[in-house]
Design an enzyme around this catalytic site. Structure first.
Site, PDB file in Angstrom:
ATOM      1  N   SER A 241      40.527  49.312  33.777  1.00 33.39           N
ATOM      2  CA  SER A 241      40.844  50.171  32.624  1.00 33.39           C
ATOM      3  C   SER A 241      42.318  50.599  32.623  1.00 33.39           C
ATOM      4  CB  SER A 241      39.929  51.404  32.576  1.00 33.39           C
ATOM      5  OG  SER A 241      39.944  52.085  33.807  1.00 33.39           O
ATOM      6  N   HIS A 271      32.766  47.671  36.457  1.00 31.52           N
ATOM      7  CA  HIS A 271      33.718  48.797  36.458  1.00 31.52           C
ATOM      8  C   HIS A 271      32.948  50.060  36.043  1.00 31.52           C
ATOM      9  CE1 HIS A 271      37.427  50.905  36.347  1.00 31.52           C
ATOM     10  NE2 HIS A 271      37.930  50.486  35.197  1.00 31.52           N
ATOM     11  N   HIS A 318      33.768  47.930  46.544  1.00 34.68           N
ATOM     12  CA  HIS A 318      35.011  48.247  45.833  1.00 34.68           C
ATOM     13  C   HIS A 318      36.052  47.177  46.147  1.00 34.68           C
ATOM     14  CE1 HIS A 318      38.438  50.510  44.263  1.00 34.68           C
ATOM     15  NE2 HIS A 318      37.525  51.137  43.545  1.00 34.68           N
ATOM     16  N   ARG A 327      35.474  60.328  45.930  1.00 33.24           N
ATOM     17  CA  ARG A 327      34.924  60.822  44.660  1.00 33.24           C
ATOM     18  C   ARG A 327      33.398  60.917  44.768  1.00 33.24           C
ATOM     19  NH1 ARG A 327      37.458  56.385  40.777  1.00 33.24           N
ATOM     20  NH2 ARG A 327      36.501  55.116  42.414  1.00 33.24           N
ATOM     21  N   ASP A 373      30.611  55.741  41.181  1.00 33.03           N
ATOM     22  CA  ASP A 373      29.501  55.609  40.231  1.00 33.03           C
ATOM     23  C   ASP A 373      28.126  55.778  40.878  1.00 33.03           C
ATOM     24  OD1 ASP A 373      31.260  55.007  38.054  1.00 33.03           O
ATOM     25  OD2 ASP A 373      31.551  53.033  38.947  1.00 33.03           O
TER      26      ASP A 373
HETATM   27  N1  CMX Z   1      25.952  44.288  45.658  1.00 34.94           N
HETATM   28  C1  CMX Z   1      25.792  42.964  45.886  1.00 34.94           C
HETATM   29  N2  CMX Z   1      26.797  42.108  46.119  1.00 34.94           N
HETATM   30  C2  CMX Z   1      28.041  42.628  46.174  1.00 34.94           C
HETATM   31  C3  CMX Z   1      28.284  43.990  45.996  1.00 34.94           C
HETATM   32  C4  CMX Z   1      27.192  44.832  45.714  1.00 34.94           C
HETATM   33  N3  CMX Z   1      27.335  46.133  45.465  1.00 34.94           N
HETATM   34  N4  CMX Z   1      29.623  44.213  46.103  1.00 34.94           N
HETATM   35  C5  CMX Z   1      30.200  43.012  46.335  1.00 34.94           C
HETATM   36  N5  CMX Z   1      29.241  42.055  46.368  1.00 34.94           N
HETATM   37  C6  CMX Z   1      29.430  40.618  46.543  1.00 34.94           C
HETATM   38  C7  CMX Z   1      30.350  40.081  45.456  1.00 34.94           C
HETATM   39  O1  CMX Z   1      29.624  39.875  44.246  1.00 34.94           O
HETATM   40  C8  CMX Z   1      30.864  38.805  46.101  1.00 34.94           C
HETATM   41  O2  CMX Z   1      29.835  37.854  46.040  1.00 34.94           O
HETATM   42  P1  CMX Z   1      30.153  36.271  45.845  1.00 34.94           P
HETATM   43  O3  CMX Z   1      31.035  35.914  47.007  1.00 34.94           O
HETATM   44  O4  CMX Z   1      28.814  35.661  45.850  1.00 34.94           O
HETATM   45  O5  CMX Z   1      30.882  36.171  44.533  1.00 34.94           O
HETATM   46  C9  CMX Z   1      31.021  39.226  47.573  1.00 34.94           C
HETATM   47  O6  CMX Z   1      30.124  40.340  47.750  1.00 34.94           O
HETATM   48  C10 CMX Z   1      32.414  39.654  47.963  1.00 34.94           C
HETATM   49  O7  CMX Z   1      32.839  40.679  47.080  1.00 34.94           O
HETATM   50  P2  CMX Z   1      33.937  41.743  47.522  1.00 34.94           P
HETATM   51  O8  CMX Z   1      35.197  41.015  47.810  1.00 34.94           O
HETATM   52  O9  CMX Z   1      33.386  42.628  48.584  1.00 34.94           O
HETATM   53  O10 CMX Z   1      34.065  42.647  46.214  1.00 34.94           O
HETATM   54  P3  CMX Z   1      34.976  42.418  44.927  1.00 34.94           P
HETATM   55  O11 CMX Z   1      36.315  42.986  45.197  1.00 34.94           O
HETATM   56  O12 CMX Z   1      34.938  41.008  44.461  1.00 34.94           O
HETATM   57  O13 CMX Z   1      34.215  43.276  43.840  1.00 34.94           O
HETATM   58  C11 CMX Z   1      33.106  45.169  42.938  1.00 34.94           C
HETATM   59  C12 CMX Z   1      34.268  44.682  43.807  1.00 34.94           C
HETATM   60  C13 CMX Z   1      33.228  46.671  42.768  1.00 34.94           C
HETATM   61  C14 CMX Z   1      33.180  44.500  41.571  1.00 34.94           C
HETATM   62  C15 CMX Z   1      31.765  44.809  43.655  1.00 34.94           C
HETATM   63  O14 CMX Z   1      31.690  45.486  44.886  1.00 34.94           O
HETATM   64  C16 CMX Z   1      30.535  45.105  42.827  1.00 34.94           C
HETATM   65  O15 CMX Z   1      30.133  44.270  42.020  1.00 34.94           O
HETATM   66  N6  CMX Z   1      29.903  46.330  43.007  1.00 34.94           N
HETATM   67  C17 CMX Z   1      28.772  46.727  42.196  1.00 34.94           C
HETATM   68  C18 CMX Z   1      29.252  47.217  40.831  1.00 34.94           C
HETATM   69  C19 CMX Z   1      29.959  48.550  40.929  1.00 34.94           C
HETATM   70  O16 CMX Z   1      29.470  49.486  41.537  1.00 34.94           O
HETATM   71  N7  CMX Z   1      31.117  48.666  40.271  1.00 34.94           N
HETATM   72  C20 CMX Z   1      31.858  49.935  40.166  1.00 34.94           C
HETATM   73  C21 CMX Z   1      33.166  49.935  40.941  1.00 34.94           C
HETATM   74  C22 CMX Z   1      33.897  51.257  40.765  1.00 34.94           C
HETATM   75  C23 CMX Z   1      34.435  51.408  39.374  1.00 34.94           C
HETATM   76  O17 CMX Z   1      35.320  50.611  38.970  1.00 34.94           O
HETATM   77  O18 CMX Z   1      33.968  52.261  38.616  1.00 34.94           O
END
Ligand code: CMX
Length: 441
Positions: A241, A271, A318, A327, A373
């Site tokens: 964002s 996000h 994250h 937070r 979140d």
């Molecule tokens: N549940 C399951 N799998 C997860 C996970 C979770 N909460 N968090 C990461 N992973 C997975 C990724 O999808 C990725 O899988 P692949 O290799 O199969 O593609 C792997 O673990 C490695 O990911 P990462 O490097 O640890 O995390 P990223 O930097 O790529 O992604 C984020 C970060 C936040 C998008 C991810 O942790 C996620 O999807 N979390 C759940 C959604 C969420 O809570 N988002 C809110 C974030 C805060 C905000 O912006 O408001």
């Protein structure tokens, strides 16, 4: 010129000179190397932006102009009788770079009250959408409709000198922030309260008035809104964002256009939409297990099922943080103080016990800990704000404080249009064989 604008101008002029000198002396220093994997994988870890308002440390979490969340809770002015910081104070801190006095904060509250009028065509634009439309779709439509009011767009069309861009950007940012609570409350009352709208209360602070217009008069809900609007405001510059707002703003799109872009990014489930997904996921778990209070073992089984279905566990992980998000902790502390017996809040805490070891055991997730979140929805449900599709709108109102103060800085520092280089895989293959150069444009 108003007091805040004058103070900002003095700070910005000082910073602009300092940055010019800094670049003259050190502009050719190398900050880091970029690996091919980073180019393909979301530019993670590449330092490529300046954002003055806050800085994220992977282990410690966010600091706003050097202050952590507990420090903000201690040092920023509060509402009368309250103990949470007023978000007006955080806006001042992010914009000016110094802690505000009580007077500074009251000044901002009253300026935002004065500038909060929303023209009728904005409500008409929201009303044109079906009631089934997602609240974030209504929110972005309302922001876009409000773009007719942009001072910057008007001044640009009249031929403004580039040295003065920051000034109408400042005015637009203040107007936009002032108007967002009214737009959000309109959406909430339209969609969930049968169009029974509540007029603003000119005596309340910005977040207190938001609570009032949503229809929640409980003092501790108002405190929650003050905390909530403070902790969601900014998370340095690279998150979707903030980055989208900054990127679109770099084309000299006005603050309404830029903020709408940021909000479209916030509406993604990886996000800001994760806050609705967390509560939806817990409600679905309760239904599947036929209990309001699932045990730790039941939660563990449900987490494994979620992962086996190829879904993410919302609220966990994250891109930058590698520890529990402060937070999250601030909201947990609020829960312990105001609603320790709430069953949903207790489930959030049990999920916090259950999830990290499971995610860790997968071996690929860089951060198994909860983010902001994971907690917010449960607090809102406690006070009766159960319509989880609305939660990202609340995140969005708060995020305006950070991205708008950053956008003012962007224009005051005359940052140019953003345009990183991209490559094709064909070029990468040729480059690997030594047959092509990648650098340059
Ligand atoms: N549940 C399951 N799998 C997860 C996970 C979770 N909460 N968090 C990461 N992973 C997975 C990724 O999808 C990725 O899988 P692949 O290799 O199969 O593609 C792997 O673990 C490695 O990911 P990462 O490097 O640890 O995390 P990223 O930097 O790529 O992604 C984020 C970060 C936040 C998008 C991810 O942790 C996620 O999807 N979390 C759940 C959604 C969420 O809570 N988002 C809110 C974030 C805060 C905000 O912006 O408001």
């Amino acid at each position: 010129m108003g007091i805040l604008k004058e103070r900002f101008k003095a700070k910005a002029d000082e910073s602009a000179v300092e940055i010019k000198e800094l670049l003259k002396e050190h502009g050719n220093k190398t900050i880091g190397e970029v690996q091919l994997s980073q180019v393909y994988q979301g530019m993670r870890g590449i330092t490529g932006l300046v954002s003055e308002t806050s800085l994220l440390d992977a282990q410690e979490g966010i600091r706003f102009r050097g202050y952590s969340i507990p420090e903000l809770q201690q040092k920023l002015p509060k509402a009368k009788g309250g103990s949470e910081p007023l978000p007006e104070g955080l806006f001042y801190l992010m914009l000016i770079g110094e802690l505000p006095t009580e007077d500074d904060v009251h000044h901002i509250s009253s300026v935002w009250q004065r500038r909060s009028h929303v023209p009728n065509h904005v409500f008409a634009a929201i009303d044109a959408l079906p009631i089934t439309a997602h609240p974030m779709t209504m929110f972005v439509s309302g922001i876009m409709a409000l773009q007719t009011e942009s001072n910057f767009a008007k001044r640009y069309s009249e031929g403004i000198n580039k040295k003065d861009y920051w000034e109408p950007i400042f005015d637009d940012a203040m107007d936009l922030i002032a108007r967002l609570p009214r737009i959000a409350a309109y959406i909430y009352r339209r969609k969930y309260r049968n169009n029974q709208h509540i007029q603003p209360n000119g005596l309340l602070d910005w977040a207190g008035n938001l609570a009032h217009m949503l229809g929640f008069e409980n003092e501790s809900f108002k405190e929650l809104m003050r905390l909530y609007m403070t902790i969601h405001a900014d998370h340095e510059g690279g998150n979707v964002s903030a980055h989208a707002t900054h990127l679109v703003g770099s084309a000299l799109s006005d603050p309404y256009l830029s903020f709408a872009a940021g909000m479209n990014g916030l509406a993604g489930p990886l996000h800001g939409l994760a806050n609705q997904e967390v509560v939806k996921w817990i409600f679905e778990m309760r239904e599947a297990l036929n209990t309001e209070t699932p045990s730790k073992t039941q939660i563990e089984e449900y987490v494994k099922k979620t992962l086996s279905e190829g879904k993410v566990v919302p609220g966990y992980g994250h891109a930058v943080l590698r520890k529990t998000d402060p937070r999250f902790t601030a909201q947990m502390e609020f829960g312990k103080k105001h609603l320790p017996e709430d069953p949903l809040v207790q489930t959030v805490w049990n999920v916090y016990d259950a999830v990290p070891p499971i995610l860790q055991s997968l071996g690929k997730i860089k951060n198994p800990w909860p983010n902001v979140d994971a907690h917010s929805g449960a607090l809102l449900v406690h006070y009766g704000l159960v319509e989880y599709e609305f939660y990202t709108v609340l995140f969005g109102i708060s995020r305006a404080l950070g991205v708008m103060s950053s956008l003012i800085w962007d224009r005051a520092l005359a940052l140019p249009i953003e345009r990183p280089k991209s490559v094709t895989t064909d070029l990468v293959k040729q480059w690997l064989k030594g047959e092509a150069e990648i650098w340059g444009d």
